[in-house]
Design a protein around this motif. Structure first.
Motif, PDB file in Angstrom:
ATOM      1  N   LYS A 148     -24.647  -8.672  34.679  1.00  0.00           N
ATOM      2  CA  LYS A 148     -23.444  -8.214  35.364  1.00  0.00           C
ATOM      3  C   LYS A 148     -23.858  -7.468  36.796  1.00  0.00           C
ATOM      4  O   LYS A 148     -23.303  -7.537  37.706  1.00  0.00           O
ATOM      5  CB  LYS A 148     -22.506  -7.240  34.427  1.00  0.00           C
ATOM      6  CG  LYS A 148     -21.858  -7.706  33.390  1.00  0.00           C
ATOM      7  CD  LYS A 148     -20.958  -6.822  32.741  1.00  0.00           C
ATOM      8  CE  LYS A 148     -21.320  -7.030  31.069  1.00  0.00           C
ATOM      9  NZ  LYS A 148     -20.783  -5.863  30.206  1.00  0.00           N
ATOM     10  N   LYS A 155     -20.063 -15.932  31.715  1.00  0.00           N
ATOM     11  CA  LYS A 155     -19.925 -17.498  31.671  1.00  0.00           C
ATOM     12  C   LYS A 155     -20.993 -18.111  32.372  1.00  0.00           C
ATOM     13  O   LYS A 155     -21.265 -19.214  31.723  1.00  0.00           O
ATOM     14  CB  LYS A 155     -18.409 -17.820  31.795  1.00  0.00           C
ATOM     15  CG  LYS A 155     -17.493 -17.063  31.189  1.00  0.00           C
ATOM     16  CD  LYS A 155     -16.081 -17.574  31.362  1.00  0.00           C
ATOM     17  CE  LYS A 155     -15.019 -16.954  30.443  1.00  0.00           C
ATOM     18  NZ  LYS A 155     -13.765 -17.082  30.921  1.00  0.00           N
ATOM     19  N   ASP A 199     -16.839 -11.248  33.247  1.00  0.00           N
ATOM     20  CA  ASP A 199     -16.542 -12.206  32.509  1.00  0.00           C
ATOM     21  C   ASP A 199     -17.109 -13.706  33.251  1.00  0.00           C
ATOM     22  O   ASP A 199     -17.920 -14.353  32.695  1.00  0.00           O
ATOM     23  CB  ASP A 199     -15.085 -12.601  32.585  1.00  0.00           C
ATOM     24  CG  ASP A 199     -14.251 -11.577  31.599  1.00  0.00           C
ATOM     25  OD1 ASP A 199     -15.043 -10.864  30.766  1.00  0.00           O
ATOM     26  OD2 ASP A 199     -12.979 -11.320  31.653  1.00  0.00           O
ATOM     27  N   VAL A 200     -17.124 -13.672  34.418  1.00  0.00           N
ATOM     28  CA  VAL A 200     -17.667 -14.771  35.413  1.00  0.00           C
ATOM     29  C   VAL A 200     -19.310 -14.578  35.260  1.00  0.00           C
ATOM     30  O   VAL A 200     -19.798 -16.021  34.703  1.00  0.00           O
ATOM     31  CB  VAL A 200     -17.183 -14.887  36.713  1.00  0.00           C
ATOM     32  CG1 VAL A 200     -17.836 -15.913  37.416  1.00  0.00           C
ATOM     33  CG2 VAL A 200     -15.634 -15.103  36.793  1.00  0.00           C
ATOM     34  N   THR A 248     -19.751 -20.502  40.750  1.00  0.00           N
ATOM     35  CA  THR A 248     -18.468 -19.653  40.361  1.00  0.00           C
ATOM     36  C   THR A 248     -17.337 -20.247  40.943  1.00  0.00           C
ATOM     37  O   THR A 248     -16.221 -20.362  40.255  1.00  0.00           O
ATOM     38  CB  THR A 248     -18.608 -18.343  41.210  1.00  0.00           C
ATOM     39  OG1 THR A 248     -20.042 -17.647  41.051  1.00  0.00           O
ATOM     40  CG2 THR A 248     -17.643 -17.582  41.372  1.00  0.00           C
ATOM     41  N   PHE A 293     -11.052 -13.945  41.624  1.00  0.00           N
ATOM     42  CA  PHE A 293     -10.984 -13.321  40.466  1.00  0.00           C
ATOM     43  C   PHE A 293      -9.807 -12.809  40.162  1.00  0.00           C
ATOM     44  O   PHE A 293      -9.226 -12.895  39.016  1.00  0.00           O
ATOM     45  CB  PHE A 293     -12.233 -12.303  40.314  1.00  0.00           C
ATOM     46  CG  PHE A 293     -13.673 -12.658  40.478  1.00  0.00           C
ATOM     47  CD1 PHE A 293     -14.023 -14.107  40.244  1.00  0.00           C
ATOM     48  CD2 PHE A 293     -14.413 -11.600  41.029  1.00  0.00           C
ATOM     49  CE1 PHE A 293     -15.374 -14.454  40.580  1.00  0.00           C
ATOM     50  CE2 PHE A 293     -15.802 -12.059  40.842  1.00  0.00           C
ATOM     51  CZ  PHE A 293     -16.396 -13.391  40.886  1.00  0.00           C
ATOM     52  N   LEU A 307     -14.104 -21.112  38.408  1.00  0.00           N
ATOM     53  CA  LEU A 307     -12.631 -20.637  38.618  1.00  0.00           C
ATOM     54  C   LEU A 307     -11.710 -21.816  39.244  1.00  0.00           C
ATOM     55  O   LEU A 307     -10.404 -21.654  39.198  1.00  0.00           O
ATOM     56  CB  LEU A 307     -12.752 -19.855  40.039  1.00  0.00           C
ATOM     57  CG  LEU A 307     -13.437 -18.489  39.419  1.00  0.00           C
ATOM     58  CD1 LEU A 307     -13.530 -17.694  40.837  1.00  0.00           C
ATOM     59  CD2 LEU A 307     -12.810 -17.568  38.535  1.00  0.00           C
ATOM     60  N   HIS A 345      -7.184 -15.312  39.510  1.00  0.00           N
ATOM     61  CA  HIS A 345      -7.216 -16.022  38.284  1.00  0.00           C
ATOM     62  C   HIS A 345      -7.256 -15.169  37.191  1.00  0.00           C
ATOM     63  O   HIS A 345      -7.551 -15.679  36.130  1.00  0.00           O
ATOM     64  CB  HIS A 345      -8.449 -16.863  38.440  1.00  0.00           C
ATOM     65  CG  HIS A 345      -8.179 -18.209  39.286  1.00  0.00           C
ATOM     66  ND1 HIS A 345      -8.760 -17.925  40.826  1.00  0.00           N
ATOM     67  CD2 HIS A 345      -7.985 -19.482  39.136  1.00  0.00           C
ATOM     68  CE1 HIS A 345      -8.344 -19.149  41.269  1.00  0.00           C
ATOM     69  NE2 HIS A 345      -7.936 -19.960  40.375  1.00  0.00           N
ATOM     70  N   GLU A 346      -7.023 -13.839  37.571  1.00  0.00           N
ATOM     71  CA  GLU A 346      -6.856 -12.711  36.224  1.00  0.00           C
ATOM     72  C   GLU A 346      -8.090 -12.801  35.485  1.00  0.00           C
ATOM     73  O   GLU A 346      -7.935 -12.926  34.350  1.00  0.00           O
ATOM     74  CB  GLU A 346      -5.749 -13.094  35.527  1.00  0.00           C
ATOM     75  CG  GLU A 346      -4.523 -12.747  36.504  1.00  0.00           C
ATOM     76  CD  GLU A 346      -2.995 -13.100  35.372  1.00  0.00           C
ATOM     77  OE1 GLU A 346      -3.183 -13.471  34.412  1.00  0.00           O
ATOM     78  OE2 GLU A 346      -1.978 -12.969  36.062  1.00  0.00           O
ATOM     79  N   THR A 347      -9.339 -12.723  35.955  1.00  0.00           N
ATOM     80  CA  THR A 347     -10.655 -12.491  35.336  1.00  0.00           C
ATOM     81  C   THR A 347     -11.425 -11.710  36.159  1.00  0.00           C
ATOM     82  O   THR A 347     -10.973 -11.168  37.197  1.00  0.00           O
ATOM     83  CB  THR A 347     -11.481 -13.956  35.232  1.00  0.00           C
ATOM     84  OG1 THR A 347     -12.292 -13.903  34.367  1.00  0.00           O
ATOM     85  CG2 THR A 347     -11.885 -14.418  36.746  1.00  0.00           C
ATOM     86  N   SER A 348     -12.467 -11.120  35.378  1.00  0.00           N
ATOM     87  CA  SER A 348     -13.342 -10.086  36.081  1.00  0.00           C
ATOM     88  C   SER A 348     -14.741 -10.620  36.255  1.00  0.00           C
ATOM     89  O   SER A 348     -15.088 -11.804  35.967  1.00  0.00           O
ATOM     90  CB  SER A 348     -13.494  -8.839  35.134  1.00  0.00           C
ATOM     91  OG  SER A 348     -14.568  -9.516  33.892  1.00  0.00           O
ATOM     92  N   GLN A 349     -15.413 -10.090  37.445  1.00  0.00           N
ATOM     93  CA  GLN A 349     -16.701 -10.550  37.736  1.00  0.00           C
ATOM     94  C   GLN A 349     -17.782 -10.498  36.512  1.00  0.00           C
ATOM     95  O   GLN A 349     -18.460 -11.310  36.561  1.00  0.00           O
ATOM     96  CB  GLN A 349     -16.968  -9.811  38.871  1.00  0.00           C
ATOM     97  CG  GLN A 349     -17.524  -8.235  38.631  1.00  0.00           C
ATOM     98  CD  GLN A 349     -17.855  -7.689  40.114  1.00  0.00           C
ATOM     99  OE1 GLN A 349     -17.272  -7.787  41.007  1.00  0.00           O
ATOM    100  NE2 GLN A 349     -18.809  -6.740  39.871  1.00  0.00           N
TER     101      GLN A 349
END
Length: 137
Positions: free
Chosen positions: A42, A37, A33-34, A63, A24, A67, A27-31
């Motif tokens: 959460k 999606k 956000d994942v 996941t 995460f 990613l 790839h500059e994303t948060s859990q």
């Protein structure tokens, strides 16, 4: 399953979560956000990442694919870390069970001896001594 196997499998699940969290960050994303999606809550997704309970394989694959990460790399990295932390797995031979403690190992050895599945070297080898230091066994 033995206590050691339980500990190893739980730790492996935790390490999978840590590898995904590192992905995460890369790839500059948060859990969150994942999770969104993929259609998961959460809090539920966070529990999976922390191995409470372990993440289902379907969620792991989804996941990784989201990613663009090869799931084999996540799996292998987690397993390498497991070996670094806990050592190689000691597997049972065909038909034998894993034992957790010294008394269980002693009991298992005595059972094998009584069944005739093993021999004591001192009883078979004329060069072994009987323990009192003077005569062969």
């Amino acid at each position: 399953m033995s206590k050691i196997q339980d500990e190893r499998s739980h730790r492996f699940s935790q390490l999978i979560g840590l590898e995904l969290k590192a992905s995460f960050a890369r790839h500059e994303t948060s859990q969150a956000d994942v999770a969104e999606k993929l259609g998961h809550s959460k809090s539920g997704y966070s529990r999976w990442l922390n191995a409470k309970p372990s993440m289902p394989m379907e969620a792991l694959i989804n996941t990784c694919e989201l990613l663009g990460v090869d799931p084999r790399e996540v799996f292998n990295a987690a397993y390498r870390r497991l070996i670094e932390e806990m050592g190689e797995c000691k597997t049972a031979l065909a038909g034998e069970r894993l034992v957790d403690d010294e008394q269980a190992r002693i009991d298992e050895t005595l059972k094998k001896l009584h069944r005739g599945d093993m021999d004591i070297a001192a009883l078979e080898d004329e060069h072994k001594y009987d323990g009192d230091g003077d005569d062969p066994a």
